[in-house]
Design a protein around this motif. Structure first.
Motif, PDB file in Angstrom:
ATOM      1  N   UNK A   1      22.856 -94.648  45.074  1.00 24.34           N
ATOM      2  CA  UNK A   1      22.424 -95.967  44.593  1.00 24.34           C
ATOM      3  C   UNK A   1      23.051 -96.281  43.251  1.00 24.34           C
ATOM      4  N   UNK A   2      23.154 -95.255  42.386  1.00 26.37           N
ATOM      5  CA  UNK A   2      23.681 -95.484  41.038  1.00 26.37           C
ATOM      6  C   UNK A   2      25.170 -95.808  41.043  1.00 26.37           C
ATOM      7  N   UNK A   3      25.870 -95.412  42.117  1.00 28.40           N
ATOM      8  CA  UNK A   3      27.295 -95.742  42.220  1.00 28.40           C
ATOM      9  C   UNK A   3      27.512 -97.092  42.908  1.00 28.40           C
ATOM     10  N   UNK A   4      26.454 -97.608  43.506  1.00 24.33           N
ATOM     11  CA  UNK A   4      26.570 -98.889  44.189  1.00 24.33           C
ATOM     12  C   UNK A   4      27.453 -98.840  45.424  1.00 24.33           C
ATOM     13  N   UNK A   5      27.573 -97.659  46.044  1.00 18.66           N
ATOM     14  CA  UNK A   5      28.469 -97.535  47.209  1.00 18.66           C
ATOM     15  C   UNK A   5      27.727 -97.172  48.492  1.00 18.66           C
ATOM     16  N   UNK A   6      26.402 -97.327  48.472  1.00 15.05           N
ATOM     17  CA  UNK A   6      25.627 -97.025  49.680  1.00 15.05           C
ATOM     18  C   UNK A   6      25.847 -98.130  50.720  1.00 15.05           C
ATOM     19  N   UNK A   7      26.037 -97.721  51.952  1.00 15.00           N
ATOM     20  CA  UNK A   7      26.111 -98.656  53.073  1.00 15.00           C
ATOM     21  C   UNK A   7      24.888 -98.441  53.952  1.00 15.00           C
ATOM     22  N   UNK A   8      24.248 -99.516  54.326  1.00 20.18           N
ATOM     23  CA  UNK A   8      23.090 -99.456  55.209  1.00 20.18           C
ATOM     24  C   UNK A   8      23.589 -99.659  56.644  1.00 20.18           C
ATOM     25  N   UNK A   9      23.326 -98.711  57.548  1.00 21.48           N
ATOM     26  CA  UNK A   9      23.814 -98.848  58.923  1.00 21.48           C
ATOM     27  C   UNK A   9      23.391-100.162  59.573  1.00 21.48           C
ATOM     28  N   UNK A  10      22.183-100.629  59.267  1.00 21.63           N
ATOM     29  CA  UNK A  10      21.712-101.864  59.880  1.00 21.63           C
ATOM     30  C   UNK A  10      22.476-103.079  59.366  1.00 21.63           C
ATOM     31  N   UNK A  11      22.925-103.015  58.112  1.00 21.28           N
ATOM     32  CA  UNK A  11      23.772-104.098  57.596  1.00 21.28           C
ATOM     33  C   UNK A  11      25.094-104.140  58.346  1.00 21.28           C
ATOM     34  N   UNK A  12      25.604-102.972  58.696  1.00 22.74           N
ATOM     35  CA  UNK A  12      26.866-102.911  59.428  1.00 22.74           C
ATOM     36  C   UNK A  12      26.685-103.404  60.865  1.00 22.74           C
ATOM     37  N   UNK A  13      25.528-103.129  61.427  1.00 24.76           N
ATOM     38  CA  UNK A  13      25.255-103.555  62.802  1.00 24.76           C
ATOM     39  C   UNK A  13      25.021-105.062  62.869  1.00 24.76           C
ATOM     40  N   UNK A  14      24.128-105.561  62.014  1.00 28.51           N
ATOM     41  CA  UNK A  14      23.679-106.953  62.115  1.00 28.51           C
ATOM     42  C   UNK A  14      24.336-107.887  61.107  1.00 28.51           C
TER      43      UNK A  14
END
Length: 925
Positions: free
Chosen positions: A529-542
């Protein structure tokens, strides 16, 4: 079929259909031996992250594959009660109401937690469904279920009765905010800036002093000794002397121990057995007293001198340093980087703390757990993780299983009025034991501790199947087949499951442990979170719009500067937000990156490519249906006149089916994904469907040959969809439903259709070589057309020179050459090739394409000169940067490597353009 693929509609519709029909359940109709995978139970507080998406894709692919093989499959699902995490969620809710759990009391607080679990604890389960997970939801379990709780109690009692569980005073990781012991996995140690204090410890006889160095001066009040290395000549004669411990009225000995590093600091180390794990072991070796100087909230307790009592540990640090300085006992203070352990939930600095806890004596359990990996009953994939397992297991320490919280399995232990301990399966049984001891009714008090979450999850493979009862499910599905998990919990979960499984079922809990790597960002950085590089799988799907993404990434950021930085990064990288890629594209990306033993770099470009793959399949199937529906597909014909290209695609499919199955069986998911991708996109779509247009559209070709082409086109696609299904379940189901009837296949779902097992007897190496040679010829002509920028619609003339065998092949497959390479006419070259030809070679065959009249040579020369100039300019800039010593010294290695790759790419392009320009100039002359 609609013209475009609507992933969201297809995915939601089919998942609901599958689940409602009960297709995920372990079917009684299955005829083959069972296959079982246990899901690593996600925390009930959790939500789907990239690691889950990665591991669950692999598990689902295995389950779907073995289901199609006809095996009775069970993907056992469920969630973990996540003691500390869940308690904190509910405590925060109470805090918002101005209350604490103590205001409610234990019983009412537990009711609140159950209420939260029922209303809000199913997030990750719903998200797993969105990922397409074909778990048997009818058998969903929760580690606090009645049945699993019964198993926990039974295991605890049996281990206690055998002397393998005991209560003792030991050093543990203590969270001073939560007021509980925590596991090593719940402690995050990171390097921080600190100090090293060098303090003078006077000899008790007044003859001088030693200098000790420490990063935690507040713990000196709990010192039991000063240690030196036995071979350190500086201090050899001082061993046995006493130190007058400053600020106290105690004397402590100088001892010798091999653990001391004579090169570190002064070579003298203060020993505080109650507040340091290494010191604790040394204290045991030398029989030193254990002085616990902290309270549960890390303030100083009444064992320290009166002036320091009640002080916070860091307040006490300042006071002690100041007092030592005033006494002339502070030698110096140095800046020092050190690893600071913090609780992953509270971020508070964790203290090694001496306290009474419940422990499992693990060494006896570890013996058989080591053997079963040594003798191959359990194998690790990749194999090298077995070394990590052995290292932990051969140096195993007793396991602290108690936690000082309320949510969890309460220890089945009661205390009598004189402190006598009664461990029992129920309160009633405990009172019966007490009555025997005391000879009269007495009041018992239950131990308030709950058990470590890992204790109940260690029983997961058999408690979920009904143990300690001898259920049919336990007999059928245990041992399970494979465990898919991360390397970080090999000891915390995998090893403990092996120990408990062997102990209580007499069997290994699983035969294979498949260890996945970490999912990192495209630069190989760990996602945080602190690097701001997290990807949420649901964001990628929807998909997610930019503003929502910014809000999500900066929410709860305590540091405004960090939040602003992450907001900028997000806006720069995702100016249009993240588009919807769909579940299949995400799953296929995960599988394609699942290379054994390696972390994966997740690149959005990759998932975009696999979304395009979905679209390619959709469009290819539309083409097949338009040319097959309502027409003769050869289902009633027994002896179809298959063309060489029909035979070739059948042969290629058998190889692809064999390689895919072998890759999945060996847990080489990236190889499986690559094989089926290359077959469907490259071999079937790009080549065979183009070849098919000749018999389908040429009116001179007989109806029997057209039927053979349709039969092959439909049949291979239907089988290939089954091959792809475990990795891309949704689009394959949607397309299979439309294609299967044309291929004479029927069934309610592709997931229940048989796996397309390879028939290697159908492989025809001769026809593969012949068609493969023609592909090479067509590709060579296409390459020349591309290099010379010949318009795709413009036919070219072709001159060829080669052996009679090569010429015979061209004559046989002339229709392929003309259709796929856009060759108007071809002829055998007599003598030398005329000037102004572009040339190519395929094995012994030489080919020439006259350029005059085909393109505007002057305009093409101008275009190529301009392109070459730009490439050479860009190449010069890159080489200048790589020739700069300052850049090479300061830039990260991956940045330098990226520039070198860019240099190589530009140089290759410049060379190709230069060669094309030379051919054009030759034609102009």
């Amino acid at each position: 079929m609609p013209k475009t693929y609507d992933a969201a509609n297809v995915e939601r519709r089919w998942y609901e259909t599958w689940e409602n029909a009960g297709y995920f359940a372990a079917s009684d109709q299955a005829t083959s031996h069972p296959y079982c995978i246990m899901i690593p139970p996600p925390n009930v507080t959790g939500s789907l992250h990239m690691g889950h998406a990665f591991q669950d894709t692999i598990m689902d692919a295995l389950i779907r594959y073995h289901r199609m093989l006809g095996r009775k499959t069970l993907w056992q699902t469920g969630t973990d009660h996540a003691g500390i995490a869940t308690q904190m969620v509910v405590e925060r809710q109470l805090e918002a109401q101005g209350k604490t759990r103590h205001d409610l009391g234990r019983e009412d607080f537990i009711k609140k937690v159950w209420e939260w679990k029922e209303s809000s604890g199913g997030t990750i389960v719903r998200q797993l469904r969105r990922l397409g997970a074909s778990c048997d939801w009818s058998r969903e379990r929760f580690t606090m279920d009645e049945g699993l709780s019964h198993a926990v109690t039974e295991v605890f009692v049996q281990l206690y009765e055998e002397g393998l569980i005991y209560r003792g005073k030991r050093l543990v990781n203590w969270d001073p905010v939560l007021h509980t012991a925590v596991s090593d996995l719940e402690v995050i140690s990171e390097e921080e800036n600190g100090h090293m204090w060098h303090m003078r410890y006077p000899f008790a006889d007044g003859s001088g002093h030693l200098v000790v160095a420490t990063t935690r001066p507040e713990t000196m009040l709990g010192d039991s000794a000063v240690a030196v290395h036995p071979e350190d000549e500086r201090y050899k004669d001082l061993v046995g002397k006493e130190i007058a411990l400053p600020l106290t009225d105690r004397k402590i000995p100088i001892i010798a121990d091999d653990y001391v590093d004579p090169e570190f600091g002064s070579g003298c180390v203060k020993i505080t057995p109650a507040h340091d794990f290494n010191d604790y072991e040394m204290g045991l070796r030398h029989g030193l007293p254990m002085h616990n100087i902290f309270t549960v909230d890390a303030s100083l307790n009444d064992t320290v001198p009166e002036p320091f009592r009640g002080m916070d540990r860091y307040e006490a640090r300042k006071r002690i340093v100041a007092d030592l300085d005033a006494m002339g006992l502070l030698e110096k203070i140095q800046d020092h980087k050190l690893m600071v352990p913090r609780g992953d939930r509270t971020k508070a600095v964790v203290e090694p703390y001496l306290t009474d806890q419940w422990f499992v004596k693990t060494a006896p359990l570890a013996e058989e757990a080591i053997k079963c990996v040594e003798d191959g009953r359990i194998k690790f994939v990749p194999e090298n993780w077995a070394k990590t397992y052995f290292e932990w297991m051969r140096n195993i320490q007793d396991w602290c299983i108690s936690r000082q919280i309320w949510w969890g399995h309460q220890a089945p232990a009661w205390y009598g009025p004189d402190g006598a301990l009664f461990v029992a399966r129920s309160e009633e049984e405990a009172y019966e034991q007490a009555a025997e001891k005391y000879g009269k009714p007495v009041q018992l008090t239950r131990d308030p501790d709950v058990l470590d979450t890992w204790f109940s999850s260690a029983l997961w493979t058999f408690s979920t199947l009904g143990w300690p009862e001898k259920t049919p499910e336990l007999a059928e599905f245990h041992p399970t087949n494979v465990l898919v998990t991360g390397f970080d919990i090999i000891f915390f979960w995998v090893a403990r499951m092996i120990m408990m499984g062997l102990k209580f079922t007499g069997e290994v809990p699983f035969h294979t442990v498949y260890i996945t790597g970490l999912v990192r960002d495209e630069n190989g950085e760990k996602m945080s979170k602190s690097k701001g590089n997290i990807l949420d799988p649901l964001d990628l799907i929807d998909g997610i719009d930019l503003e929502s993404l910014v809000t999500k990434r900066t929410r709860d950021m305590m540091q405004p500067q960090l939040a602003a930085k992450i907001e900028k990064q997000t806006r720069d990288k995702f100016p249009d937000g993240i588009p919807a890629f769909g579940t299949d594209a995400l799953r296929f990306t995960m599988a394609s990156l699942a290379t054994q033993g390696r972390d994966i770099k997740f690149d959005l470009g990759r998932i975009e490519g696999y979304r395009n793959f979905c679209n390619k399949l959709w469009n290819a199937t539309r083409f097949v249906l338009m040319n097959a529906e309502g027409k003769d597909c050869g289902l009633e014909t027994t002896d179809l006149p298959l063309s060489p290209t029909d035979q070739w695609i059948h042969s290629q499919f058998q190889r692809a089916a064999k390689e895919t199955a072998e890759a999945i069986d060996a847990y080489r998911f990236s190889d499986a994904a690559n094989t089926v991708y290359q077959f469907l996109w490259g071999t079937y779509c790009d080549w065979y469907l183009e070849m098919c247009k000749i018999p389908l559209y040429d009116e001179s070709i007989s109806e029997a040959h057209k039927a053979a082409a349709r039969h092959t086109m439909v049949g291979v696609l239907e089988a290939a969809l089954r091959l792809l299904h475990p990795l891309m379940p949704y689009i394959t189901e949607e397309l299979w439903q439309k294609v299967a009837p044309l291929a004479g296949k029927h069934g309610p779902s592709i997931m229940l259709a048989p796996w397309p097992e390879a028939d290697m007897g159908s492989v025809d190496a001769a026809v593969e070589a012949e068609v493969g040679w023609m592909q090479g010829l067509i590709t060579a002509v296409r390459n020349i057309r591309g290099e010379m920028d010949v318009p795709p619609s413009k036919p070219v003339s072709l001159l060829v020179s080669g052996s009679e065998q090569a010429l015979a092949r061209i004559r046989k497959h002339e229709a392929l050459l003309k259709a796929l390479a856009k060759v108007g006419e071809w002829e055998v070259l007599q003598g030398e090739a005329p000037d102004g030809c572009a040339a190519g070679v395929v094995d012994e065959l030489r080919l020439f394409i006259p350029l005059k009249g085909l393109i505007d040579l002057d305009a093409e020369a101008g275009r190529l000169e301009k392109a070459l100039g730009k490439l050479e300019g860009d190449l010069a800039k890159v080489r200048k940067k790589l020739g700069n010593a300052s850049f090479l010294d300061k830039a990260k290695p991956e940045v330098v490597e990226k520039e070198r790759a860019k240099e190589a790419e530009l140089a290759q392009k410049a060379e190709g353009v230069s060669e094309a320009l030379a051919r054009i100039n030759a034609a102009r002359s």
